[in-house]
Design a protein around this motif. Sequence first.
Motif, short mmCIF file in Angstrom:
data_model
loop_
_atom_site.label_atom_id
_atom_site.label_comp_id
_atom_site.label_asym_id
_atom_site.label_seq_id
_atom_site.Cartn_x
_atom_site.Cartn_y
_atom_site.Cartn_z
N ALA A 197 0.86 -1.22 -0.06
CA ALA A 197 -0.02 0.15 -0.06
C ALA A 197 0.77 1.28 -0.10
CB ALA A 197 -0.88 -0.08 1.18
N LEU A 198 1.98 1.28 0.71
CA LEU A 198 3.01 2.23 0.76
C LEU A 198 3.40 2.45 -0.67
CD1 LEU A 198 4.96 2.20 4.03
CD2 LEU A 198 3.43 3.85 3.42
N TYR A 199 3.71 1.36 -1.42
CA TYR A 199 4.36 1.61 -2.70
C TYR A 199 3.09 2.26 -3.46
CZ TYR A 199 8.72 -0.74 -2.29
OH TYR A 199 9.96 -1.18 -1.92
N PHE A 200 2.14 1.67 -3.47
CA PHE A 200 0.85 2.19 -4.20
C PHE A 200 0.62 3.82 -3.98
CE2 PHE A 200 -3.60 3.15 -4.62
CZ PHE A 200 -3.81 2.88 -5.94
N LEU A 201 0.96 4.22 -2.84
CA LEU A 201 0.62 5.49 -2.41
C LEU A 201 1.71 6.26 -3.00
CD1 LEU A 201 -0.37 7.96 -0.84
CD2 LEU A 201 1.24 7.19 1.04
N VAL A 202 3.07 5.92 -3.08
CA VAL A 202 4.12 6.66 -3.83
C VAL A 202 3.59 6.79 -5.35
CG1 VAL A 202 6.47 6.74 -4.63
CG2 VAL A 202 5.86 6.07 -2.13
#
Length: 378
Positions: A292-297
């Motif tokens: 999810a953090l990668y998706f946010l970035v």
Amino acid sequence: MFERRLWRNLDYYFVGGVIALLAIGLVVLNSASANVMPDPYYFVKKQLIWILFGLVGLVAVLSIDYEQLKHYHLPLYVLNIIMLAAVALVGHEAKGAQRWINLGFFLLQPSEFAKTITVITLACFLDKRQGKLNCWQDLVVPFLYVAVPLVLILKQPDLGTALVLLAILFGMLYVSGANWKLLLMIFGGGLLLTGLALFAHFHFGLPLPLQDYQMRRLVVFLNPYNDGKGGTGEGYHVIQSQIAIGSGGWWGVGLHQGSQVQLNFLPEAHTDFIFSVVGEELGFVRTVGIIALYFLVLYRMIRIAGQAKDMFGALLVGGVASMFAFHILVNVGMTTGIMPVTGIPLPLFSYGGSAMLANMLALGLVLNVNLRRQKILF
């Protein structure tokens, strides 16, 4: 010159996501590499040094208006070719590949920087061709433009990075307004030709510009145990990775507690297969959080590209987003066994000095476009 008022445009969600990934990456790296060297913090300390150098490079990139990069389009392209060609002449060989240049204090991997340089030079190239990418003939030149560094990278051999360049090319062509139906046809045709070429190679001996182990990896992921060695050859990496991820359950077995990692069953745990460490020791729930953090970035990159004040800025961010998205997709795919093993590291997690420096410079480009999305009026 850097104007203080530009900080008002800073995307804090993007910055926060990157910082979180770097911090978690160091924690996971420590667990993945604790038994590799006598000093359990050896790789963590080196990775931290590369992050600090990367931050210096990021700030340096921010201090220059990204529009100035247009003036260095040709020199950067030539530098890229020279660095990649130098690998073939004076390159350092390891594990059957010649991808590095030994600088004494550091093994430089030019192919990592080639990705970021390609984003910059291709952005300049495509910026001049807006509205002129609607037919087959229009796309020939952009493909040839990227083909030169791509072929030099394939000769190292480094199939993974070569595929990343193709992902960058397709992503940036889409951002530049190229006919998406045409791009989809080219992509589908490329997959079909690749499948037919592999079939012809294994059944009729058709020569291909790849090493034997690379071609076996392209097909062995379909059944890792059918690698000719009962799962101890090219399929070994995938099998051990799947065991590691599967044993993590919902919440993981805990840092420094993973049997596959700590007992060294999992190869390249601190580099290409660090996502397997995440799956085993942190578990499914926390793994989803990291994704999810990668998706946010990535989402913030797309947003920054959409807010760019010009096509050149949008192309720069679109190229970096394509590069990161492909890295994440393929790395997660190969560690879970749904994609071939191509040696593509996980951005901001996998250990590697050249990769970290290049990624930080690329992130600097994104922030540069973000900060300068509006013209300053005096």
